[in-house]
Design a protein around this motif. Structure first.
Motif, short mmCIF file in Angstrom:
data_model
loop_
_atom_site.label_atom_id
_atom_site.label_comp_id
_atom_site.label_asym_id
_atom_site.label_seq_id
_atom_site.Cartn_x
_atom_site.Cartn_y
_atom_site.Cartn_z
N VAL A 1 -20.11 5.19 -16.83
CA VAL A 1 -19.01 5.43 -15.89
C VAL A 1 -19.12 4.49 -14.70
O VAL A 1 -18.14 3.92 -14.24
N GLY A 2 -20.36 4.29 -14.20
CA GLY A 2 -20.57 3.36 -13.10
C GLY A 2 -20.43 4.01 -11.73
O GLY A 2 -20.16 5.21 -11.61
N ALA A 3 -20.61 3.19 -10.72
CA ALA A 3 -20.66 3.67 -9.33
C ALA A 3 -19.45 3.21 -8.55
O ALA A 3 -18.82 2.22 -8.88
N LEU A 4 -19.13 3.96 -7.50
CA LEU A 4 -18.16 3.50 -6.52
C LEU A 4 -18.71 2.24 -5.88
O LEU A 4 -19.88 2.19 -5.50
N ARG A 5 -17.87 1.22 -5.75
CA ARG A 5 -18.34 -0.01 -5.13
C ARG A 5 -18.19 0.10 -3.62
O ARG A 5 -17.09 0.28 -3.12
N ALA A 6 -19.31 0.00 -2.91
CA ALA A 6 -19.27 0.07 -1.45
C ALA A 6 -18.71 -1.24 -0.90
O ALA A 6 -18.86 -2.29 -1.52
N ARG A 7 -18.04 -1.15 0.21
CA ARG A 7 -17.41 -2.32 0.83
C ARG A 7 -17.95 -2.52 2.23
O ARG A 7 -18.26 -1.56 2.92
N PHE A 8 -18.01 -3.76 2.64
CA PHE A 8 -18.31 -4.04 4.04
C PHE A 8 -17.09 -3.71 4.88
O PHE A 8 -15.99 -3.85 4.40
N PRO A 9 -17.23 -3.30 6.12
CA PRO A 9 -18.48 -2.93 6.76
C PRO A 9 -18.98 -1.59 6.21
O PRO A 9 -18.21 -0.64 6.14
N VAL A 10 -20.26 -1.53 5.84
CA VAL A 10 -20.77 -0.29 5.25
C VAL A 10 -20.85 0.83 6.27
O VAL A 10 -20.97 1.99 5.91
N LYS A 11 -20.87 0.50 7.55
CA LYS A 11 -20.68 1.52 8.60
C LYS A 11 -19.53 1.00 9.47
O LYS A 11 -19.40 -0.21 9.68
N GLY B 1 -13.71 8.58 -1.40
CA GLY B 1 -14.58 7.46 -1.03
C GLY B 1 -13.93 6.47 -0.08
O GLY B 1 -14.53 5.46 0.25
N MET B 2 -12.71 6.75 0.38
CA MET B 2 -12.05 5.81 1.29
C MET B 2 -12.22 6.19 2.76
O MET B 2 -11.76 5.48 3.63
N GLY B 3 -12.85 7.31 3.03
CA GLY B 3 -13.03 7.73 4.42
C GLY B 3 -14.17 6.99 5.07
O GLY B 3 -14.76 6.09 4.47
N GLY C 1 -12.41 4.62 -14.11
CA GLY C 1 -13.73 4.76 -13.52
C GLY C 1 -13.63 5.14 -12.06
O GLY C 1 -12.54 5.35 -11.54
N PRO C 2 -14.77 5.22 -11.37
CA PRO C 2 -14.78 5.68 -9.98
C PRO C 2 -13.92 4.83 -9.04
O PRO C 2 -13.34 5.36 -8.09
N ASN C 3 -13.85 3.53 -9.31
CA ASN C 3 -13.09 2.69 -8.38
C ASN C 3 -11.59 2.85 -8.58
O ASN C 3 -10.82 2.79 -7.61
N GLN C 4 -11.19 3.09 -9.83
CA GLN C 4 -9.79 3.43 -10.07
C GLN C 4 -9.50 4.81 -9.46
O GLN C 4 -8.45 5.05 -8.88
N ARG D 1 -20.53 8.00 0.44
CA ARG D 1 -21.94 8.42 0.46
C ARG D 1 -22.09 9.87 0.03
O ARG D 1 -23.11 10.25 -0.53
N PHE D 2 -21.08 10.70 0.36
CA PHE D 2 -21.18 12.11 0.02
C PHE D 2 -20.25 12.52 -1.12
O PHE D 2 -20.04 13.70 -1.35
N CYS D 3 -19.67 11.55 -1.83
CA CYS D 3 -18.90 11.92 -3.02
C CYS D 3 -19.17 11.01 -4.20
O CYS D 3 -18.81 11.35 -5.33
N GLY D 4 -19.78 9.87 -3.97
CA GLY D 4 -19.94 8.88 -5.03
C GLY D 4 -20.63 9.44 -6.27
O GLY D 4 -20.13 9.30 -7.39
N LEU D 5 -21.77 10.09 -6.07
CA LEU D 5 -22.51 10.62 -7.21
C LEU D 5 -21.71 11.73 -7.89
O LEU D 5 -21.68 11.83 -9.12
N THR D 6 -21.06 12.56 -7.09
CA THR D 6 -20.26 13.65 -7.65
C THR D 6 -19.13 13.09 -8.51
O THR D 6 -18.87 13.58 -9.61
N VAL D 7 -18.45 12.06 -8.01
CA VAL D 7 -17.33 11.48 -8.76
C VAL D 7 -17.82 10.90 -10.08
O VAL D 7 -17.23 11.15 -11.14
#
Lengths: 387, 104, 477
Positions: C442-452, C414-416, C403-406, C421-427
């Motif tokens: 398939v599911g979503a990339l899990r966002a991590r803190f700090p989100v910014k 998604g690690m940058g 999945g996206p997180n793997q 934000r600009f690849c999650g939906l595409t992935v």
């Protein structure tokens, strides 16, 4: 859904399971590596990436809550096992590169533990000197004063009092390690099955039936390496596996140009240029949420080691759950009640990857359980084997 | 690439861009000022070094990072210009510690 | 430390409306805004924009000005320049809201406590992954519109607008009214969409909104070259945009361009909600993830609400109504108003919401971007930060990546700093395509803190308790 049959099924696609599966490839057995779905308590994705020798198996144990609760346990064979893995690591990295083309960025030219006060240094020096003197310990450790640390690291903060150095320590890229192990298994003809979380194991004469989230799998031998999940699965094949979660947290800094020639025990620069700061041990059950106060404490400590990192940005943080046995040391087991069933659990999946692939995996394929594995049996705990 | 509408009445804010003086306007973000100055390339991508410029201009994509008053990796679209501000473009992965300040 | 009644994140229409309502009902309310002044993206610069801009920014923009005075009178505390980067729900049900504020040279972090949290984080541009979209000179149209609102900047030279959706037509009209020449407007709306969309909103077909929209389209068509049914799009250039290559029908064409403005709608900004553990659901019509919310904006995390476009794209007017509805729910949940008062108060806002939503199904169906512009292939960059190509993701997906997180672990997508934000939906959609699964599965990339991103120094400035210190210091005592 149809039942698929394999000679050996490895339950758990994390670093422990994948390393064992990689070690079993090419032995002629038809292999399946059963992995969970995308969102799992996956220690393998939360890993820090150290191949760490110094202090491993030291007399007072390494599991803080075990110490606090008065169960300090020494396991000298663990020191030897760790050192063996470190020695085998270059061979594992070479095999992975040859078979998958993936470079796991192995570095083994020493690692440092840095102390931030004279008291910390004195306590550390005493313990590590004792550890180095343990019978059978082949790894040496150097106690360094501030000047000794400064000679190896740039821009130290004023609080750094010294540290301990071990030439056998190193690191690698743990994400690429996981990917390479999976690719290596697949490349050798093994089935890597995602979305196959195992919910039940039914021993049958000469085989095991595994009920998974994605159908039934049968196998002649089964190796349980499902991290925290092994605690529930192992009793189904007559093995006690008393492991519990221990929360660690990791901060990731943005990419910077290479500045750190060696990994520190709690801070290292990856081959991509990012900087990982990893620390913290907390027992919070399966809660893997981040605690900003703990992150702040980690950040403050890292900034005392390298003040120039203060204006570098943290781009991500995560919490992951270590797989901890009661004494903090690995558990490897075979089932007497159900021959052909095995289990492995530990928290140092990167350090021990080479030992798991090149020394432990053959034990699962052998007819007899090697005596060398006996010190790691769950029988060392005060638990009744559940048959 | 961008021009001011002729009736824009905002006051000038004197800044420098890569050492050259430039008259930005009150209300500009650093990104707006750079685009008004004809800049398209803001930085180099960290993995390949390819040239990059701003994309979303609303704080989401992190493509517009520049060095402001010596501090690297500032999001140009989220930072307002201020008198005397020094902006440097074209940097890639930053250096830290003993190497900080060395050109890429 | 005092505990706030409610912390609100984002000062667009939903955040302003929610904050005003909460504060008017006597709740201690703080509104945290990343920007220097209220308005969010849609009303950016609303308190500072020149009235000289009134004519071409349009009346919809000036609607935002009516939200600010009531907010300022309400007693809500406004915290500009504050980035909320973590949100932790504690065992007692309160939230720790970690944020950074202060001037660039002296930013510091604090964690404020709040009994309820409303996320009004709004929308972001939908990714538009085409060959060359990382070249300098390629900008999101929404970003270009912000330059107009805040800095009176309009394109100079050869500008091409490409994509679909109301914002792109509006921007084209605004430029044309300001006397800016547009080299081409490349419309990527697929053929046949109007016929599919029209039956979805019979009422809307007669509404003034549609008439206004059609006027806009006609205005642009009369003054610029509009190419319809564009099926392939690429930006070419060495170090910056030099040309746009596109296909319509069987015809392929290349136009020189210094500036390419892309847009294919907006999607909810779900980073904070996702990282805080809110359940997300795939919206197949809008082709994006959004937090699962009840009619009040309540999420799967008790005490945590999402209002406005962050809970699903519905536009600024709907956001205002959703902000007030959520405000009423929070005032009720915190004991300020009775359930009956909440429901009575909600009636008007539900009517406003229904009114604002009249054309939504039509617009969603008309402007759902074509598959080819959501799911790239080959060398096209999917993850801009880490420069991961579509081909890499497709290959690993075919090889069975879970999945996206793997995928993130395998490729760094998604690690940058943008954290996906600009690849999650595409992935997600690429994996769904390669594995013949539904994006929801398939599911979503899990966002991590700090989100910014926050600096290590800012993070270290947070107060640290005994517990945290004990968890970290390595040497046992």
């Amino acid at each position: 859904m149809t039942t698929r049959a394999y000679d050996v099924a490895i339950v758990g696609g994390g670093l422990v399971g994948a390393a064992i599966a990689f070690g079993l490839r090419g032995l002629g057995a038809k292999l399946a590596l059963l992995d969970e779905g995308d969102v799992a308590h996956r220690a393998a994705r939360g890993n820090f990436g150290l191949i760490w020798v110094q202090g491993k198996g030291r007399p007072e144990g390494e599991y803080r809550s075990a110490q606090r609760e008065g169960r300090p346990v020494s396991l000298p064979p663990y020191a030897a096992w760790t050192q063996r893995s470190a020695r085998e690591w270059p061979r594992l990295a070479a095999l992975l590169r040859e078979e998958t083309g993936i470079d796991v960025a192995l570095r083994q030219h020493g690692g440092l533990h840095v102390c931030l006060s004279p008291d910390e240094l004195a306590a550390r020096a005493q313990r590590l000197t004792q550890w180095a003197a343990q019978a059978g310990n082949e790894a040496g450790v150097d106690v360094l004063d501030r000047a000794g640390v400064a000679a190896r690291l740039p821009g130290l903060g004023p609080d750094v009092a010294g540290g301990t150095f071990c030439a056998q320590d190193g690191d690698c890229n743990p994400l690429r390690l996981l990917r390479a192990l999976h690719a290596g298994v697949a490349h050798a003809g093994g089935a890597v099955l995602a979305g196959h979380a195992v919910t039940r194991i039914e021993p049958a004469p000469g085989r095991f039936v595994l009920r998974t989230a994605h159908g039934t799998v049968e196998c002649g031998r089964v190796v349980l390496a499902a991290g925290l999940g092994t605690a529930k699965l192992a009793p189904m094949v007559g093995i006690a596996m008393p492991v519990a979660p221990n929360k660690g947290q990791v901060l990731v800094l943005e990419r910077v140009r290479p500045f750190l020639p060696l990994p520190l025990e709690t801070l290292r620069q990856t081959d991509d240029g990012t900087v990982l700061i990893g620390d913290a041990q907390q027992e919070r059950g399966l809660d893997d949420t981040l605690d900003p106060a703990v992150l702040a404490a980690m950040a403050a400590r890292a900034a005392r080691v390298f003040p120039f990192l203060r204006d570098v940005r943290v781009v991500r943080a995560w919490a992951a759950l270590r797989v901890m046995s009661p004494d903090g040391f690995p558990v490897y087991a075979h089932s007497s009640a159900h021959p052909g069933a095995y289990a492995a659990a530990c928290h140092s999946g990167v350090t021990l990857a080479a030992a798991h692939a090149l020394a432990l995996a053959p034990a699962f394929a052998a007819d007899a359980w090697p005596a060398a594995m006996q010190p790691f049996s769950p029988e060392r705990f005060d638990v009744r084997a559940i048959a | 690439m961008f021009a001011r509408l002729p009736d824009d009445a905002a006051t000038d804010v004197a800044i420098t861009i890569d050492g050259e003086p430039f008259a930005a306007r009150a209300g500009d973000t650093v990104a707006a000022a750079l685009l008004a100055a004809g800049r398209r390339v803001f930085r180099a991508a960290p993995a390949t070094g390819a040239p990059r410029g701003p994309y979303c201009l609303m704080g989401v994509c992190f493509e517009c990072m520049v060095t402001v008053d010596g501090r690297p990796d500032q999001q140009a679209c989220m930072l307002a210009v201020a008198p005397g501000m020094r902006i440097e473009t074209g940097r890639g992965v930053r250096a830290v510690g003993a190497d900080a300040g060395t050109p890429p | 430390m005092t505990t706030l009644d409610v912390a609100i994140v984002g000062a667009g229409p939903a955040g302003l409306a929610a904050a005003t309502l909460c504060a008017e009902r006597g709740l201690s309310t703080s509104l945290y805004d990343e920007h220097g002044g209220p308005g969010g993206q849609i009303y950016r610069g609303i308190t500072t924009a020149s009235r000289a801009r009134a004519e071409f920014l349009g009346e919809d923009y000036w609607r935002g000005a009516t939200l600010v005075p009531p907010f300022e009178r309400s007693g809500a505390r406004y915290v500009p320049g504050a980035t909320v980067w973590a949100l932790a729900r504690r065992a007692d049900g309160t939230f720790g809201v970690s944020q950074s504020a202060g001037p660039p040279t002296a930013r510091y972090a604090t964690t404020v406590e709040a009994r309820a949290v409303i996320l009004a984080t709004g929308a972001q541009e939908r990714p538009f992954p085409i060959p060359g979209w990382t070249l300098p000179g390629v900008l999101a149209a929404g970003g270009a519109q912000l330059l107009l609102k805040t800095s009176s900047l309009v394109p100079r030279g050869r500008v091409v607008l490409a994509g679909s959706g109301p914002l792109l037509w509006l921007l084209a009209a605004q430029y044309l009214r300001a006397g800016v020449a547009i080299a081409a407007f490349l419309d990527t709306t697929p053929r046949g969409r109007l016929a599919q969309a029209a039956p979805l909103a019979p009422g809307f077909m007669l509404s003034p909104y549609l008439a206004k929209g059609l006027d806009l389209v006609r205005f642009v068509r009369r003054r610029a070259r509009v190419v319809e049914y564009v099926t392939a799009l690429a930006v070419e250039g060495k170090d910056a945009a030099e040309a746009v290559r596109f296909r319509h029908g069987s015809h392929e064409e290349t136009l020189p361009a210094d500036l390419v403005l892309l847009h294919q709608g907006v999607v909810p900004d779900v980073q904070l909600a996702g990282a805080a553990g809110c359940a997300l659901a795939w919206n197949d019509v809008q082709a994006c993830f959004a937090p699962v919310v009840d009619v009040w904006g309540g999420t799967s995390v008790p005490g945590l609400y999402v209002a406005g476009d962050g809970a699903g794209i519905a536009g600024a007017e709907a956001a205002e109504a959703r902000g007030r509805l959520t405000g009423l729910a929070v005032a009720n949940a915190l004991g300020r108003i009775a359930g009956t008062a909440r429901d009575a108060g909600a009636q008007r806002h539900r009517r406003e919401l229904a009114q604002a939503l009249r054309g939504r199904a039509f617009l969603d169906a008309l402007y759902r971007p074509a598959d080819a512009f959501r799911m790239p292939h080959g060398d096209t960059v999917a993850c801009r930060c880490e420069e991961v190509s579509a081909a890499t993701i497709l290959q690993l997906a075919r090889d069975g990546c879970a999945g996206p997180n793997q995928m993130k672990a395998y490729t760094r997508c998604g690690m940058g700093p943008c954290q996906g934000r600009f690849c999650g939906l595409t992935v997600t959609e690429l994996m769904a395509q390669a594995q013949r699964r539904r994006p929801a599965d398939v599911g979503a990339l899990r966002a991590r803190f700090p989100v910014k991103p926050v600096t290590l120094g800012e993070l270290a400035s947070l107060p640290v308790g005994e517990d945290a210190l004990r968890a970290v210091v390595r040497s046992p005592d």
